[in-house]
Scaffold this motif. Structure first.
Motif, short mmCIF file in Angstrom:
data_model
loop_
_atom_site.label_atom_id
_atom_site.label_comp_id
_atom_site.label_asym_id
_atom_site.label_seq_id
_atom_site.Cartn_x
_atom_site.Cartn_y
_atom_site.Cartn_z
N LYS A 190 -4.63 4.62 10.45
CA LYS A 190 -5.88 4.93 9.75
C LYS A 190 -5.81 4.48 8.30
O LYS A 190 -6.79 3.98 7.74
CB LYS A 190 -6.18 6.43 9.83
N TYR A 191 -4.65 4.65 7.68
CA TYR A 191 -4.44 4.22 6.30
C TYR A 191 -4.68 2.72 6.16
O TYR A 191 -5.33 2.26 5.22
CB TYR A 191 -3.02 4.59 5.89
N VAL A 192 -4.17 1.94 7.14
CA VAL A 192 -4.35 0.49 7.11
C VAL A 192 -5.82 0.13 7.30
O VAL A 192 -6.36 -0.72 6.58
CB VAL A 192 -3.50 -0.18 8.21
N LEU A 193 -6.48 0.78 8.26
CA LEU A 193 -7.89 0.48 8.51
C LEU A 193 -8.76 0.81 7.30
O LEU A 193 -9.67 0.06 6.96
CB LEU A 193 -8.38 1.27 9.74
N ASP A 194 -8.47 1.93 6.65
CA ASP A 194 -9.22 2.29 5.44
C ASP A 194 -9.00 1.27 4.34
O ASP A 194 -9.93 0.90 3.61
CB ASP A 194 -8.80 3.68 4.95
N LEU A 195 -7.76 0.79 4.21
CA LEU A 195 -7.45 -0.21 3.19
C LEU A 195 -8.15 -1.53 3.48
O LEU A 195 -8.73 -2.15 2.58
CB LEU A 195 -5.94 -0.41 3.13
N LEU A 196 -8.13 -1.95 4.74
CA LEU A 196 -8.81 -3.20 5.12
C LEU A 196 -10.31 -3.09 4.89
O LEU A 196 -10.95 -4.05 4.44
CB LEU A 196 -8.52 -3.52 6.59
N SER A 197 -10.86 -1.94 5.21
CA SER A 197 -12.30 -1.73 5.01
C SER A 197 -12.66 -1.78 3.53
O SER A 197 -13.68 -2.35 3.14
CB SER A 197 -12.71 -0.39 5.62
N LYS A 198 -11.80 -1.21 2.69
CA LYS A 198 -12.07 -1.15 1.25
C LYS A 198 -12.07 -2.54 0.62
O LYS A 198 -12.84 -2.81 -0.30
CB LYS A 198 -11.04 -0.26 0.58
N VAL A 199 -11.21 -3.44 1.12
CA VAL A 199 -11.13 -4.79 0.54
C VAL A 199 -11.96 -5.80 1.32
O VAL A 199 -11.94 -6.99 1.01
CB VAL A 199 -9.67 -5.26 0.44
N GLY A 200 -12.68 -5.35 2.36
CA GLY A 200 -13.55 -6.24 3.12
C GLY A 200 -12.84 -7.19 4.05
O GLY A 200 -13.30 -8.32 4.27
N LEU A 201 -11.70 -6.76 4.63
CA LEU A 201 -10.93 -7.65 5.51
C LEU A 201 -10.84 -7.12 6.93
O LEU A 201 -9.92 -7.47 7.67
CB LEU A 201 -9.52 -7.85 4.94
N LEU A 202 -11.78 -6.27 7.33
CA LEU A 202 -11.75 -5.74 8.69
C LEU A 202 -11.91 -6.83 9.75
O LEU A 202 -11.37 -6.74 10.84
CB LEU A 202 -12.83 -4.67 8.87
N ASP A 203 -12.65 -7.88 9.40
CA ASP A 203 -12.89 -8.97 10.35
C ASP A 203 -12.13 -10.24 9.93
O ASP A 203 -12.57 -11.36 10.19
CB ASP A 203 -14.38 -9.28 10.44
N CYS A 204 -10.98 -10.06 9.30
CA CYS A 204 -10.24 -11.20 8.78
C CYS A 204 -9.54 -11.96 9.91
O CYS A 204 -9.35 -11.45 11.02
CB CYS A 204 -9.21 -10.75 7.75
#
Length: 262
Positions: free
Chosen positions: A126-140
């Motif tokens: 969850k920590y990783v997903l929240d971090l990816l979401s915050k920097v806009g890289l969920l669909d990287c």
């Protein structure tokens, strides 16, 4: 909220005084210190010893069994093999503080805990997903490794700077993430050496780490119940591996009972 009259203030004879708070106590720098001091006194009163290694850890040995309590602000974990003492300390603390038992540990400070027959598994998905979401890289776009092979940063005459505050914030989060993701420990060490003057090429490596984390969300550490408590240690190092200053890099790990502790 009621407050004691501050020392040195003369109370009128009728005693009908109320302190009006100009600023909330919660959030002040003094409030955690005051709360922790009060909590520490209570724990020592109940026979717990404060650890010299980590002052937020309290230990109690009784009849050959151990109870451990660790606290962060107002969240705490109580564990050990003395179930009777665990129940007792919960009742004692509940009599002094307003507390709530949330049951078995499942989530603590960004770390998820899951139990199975094989052991205890900890991860920070969850920590990783929240971090990816915050920097806009969920669909990287995903990558298979956290760092390019044989990467070495070199000094250039015309370096391209990057946002230092954002860089420091991201690397700080990655340092915390490396508690359960040992596969990024080395590369996080590399990028953390450039916190004071990060360049665009450094930020590109940080972005690559995030893309790698997206491709390996489910990884973490498992602690299994083995039939021994042997201590094992391993270490390795390169020799003058850093091109800029010719410094070496050393890595190590320690296992207790077959489970990683450092």
């Amino acid at each position: 909220m009621y407050m004691d009259i501050p020392p040195g203030y003369t109370v009128s004879t009728n005693g009908k005084l109320v302190c009006r708070l100009q600023k909330a106590i919660y959030g002040l720098k003094q409030s955690p210190r005051a709360w922790f001091g009060r909590f520490s006194l209570a724990m020592k009163k109940y026979g717990y010893r404060q650890s010299n290694v980590d002052h937020t850890l309290f230990l109690k040995k009784r009849k050959g069994k151990l109870t451990a309590l660790i606290i962060y602000v107002d969240d705490m974990i109580i564990t050990g093999d003395d179930s009777e003492e665990i129940n007792r300390i919960q009742e004692q603390l509940n009599s002094e503080f307003e507390m709530k038992n949330l049951g078995e540990l499942k989530y603590f400070l960004g770390i998820e805990v899951a139990r199975s027959r094989e052991g205890i598994f900890i991860s920070q998905k969850k920590y990783v997903l929240d971090l990816l979401s915050k920097v806009g890289l969920l669909d990287c776009k995903l990558v298979e490794t956290p760092i390019p092979q044989n990467l070495n940063f070199v000094e250039t005459n015309d370096p391209v700077p990057t946002n230092r505050e954002q860089y420091q914030r991201l690397v700080g989060k990655l340092i915390y993430l490396s508690h359960t993701r040992l596969d990024i420990t080395y590369v996080v060490n590399v990028v953390s050496q450039h916190m004071q003057n990060p360049r665009e090429e450094h930020m590109e490596v940080v972005t690559r780490i995030l893309r790698y984390l997206k491709s390996s969300l489910g990884r973490g550490l498992i602690y299994s119940k083995n039939n021994h408590l042997e201590v094992e240690g391993y270490s390795d190092s390169d020799w003058a591996g850093t091109k800029l200053d010719r410094k070496s890099t050393t890595g190590y790990l320690t296992l207790v009972g077959g489970n990683l502790v450092t």
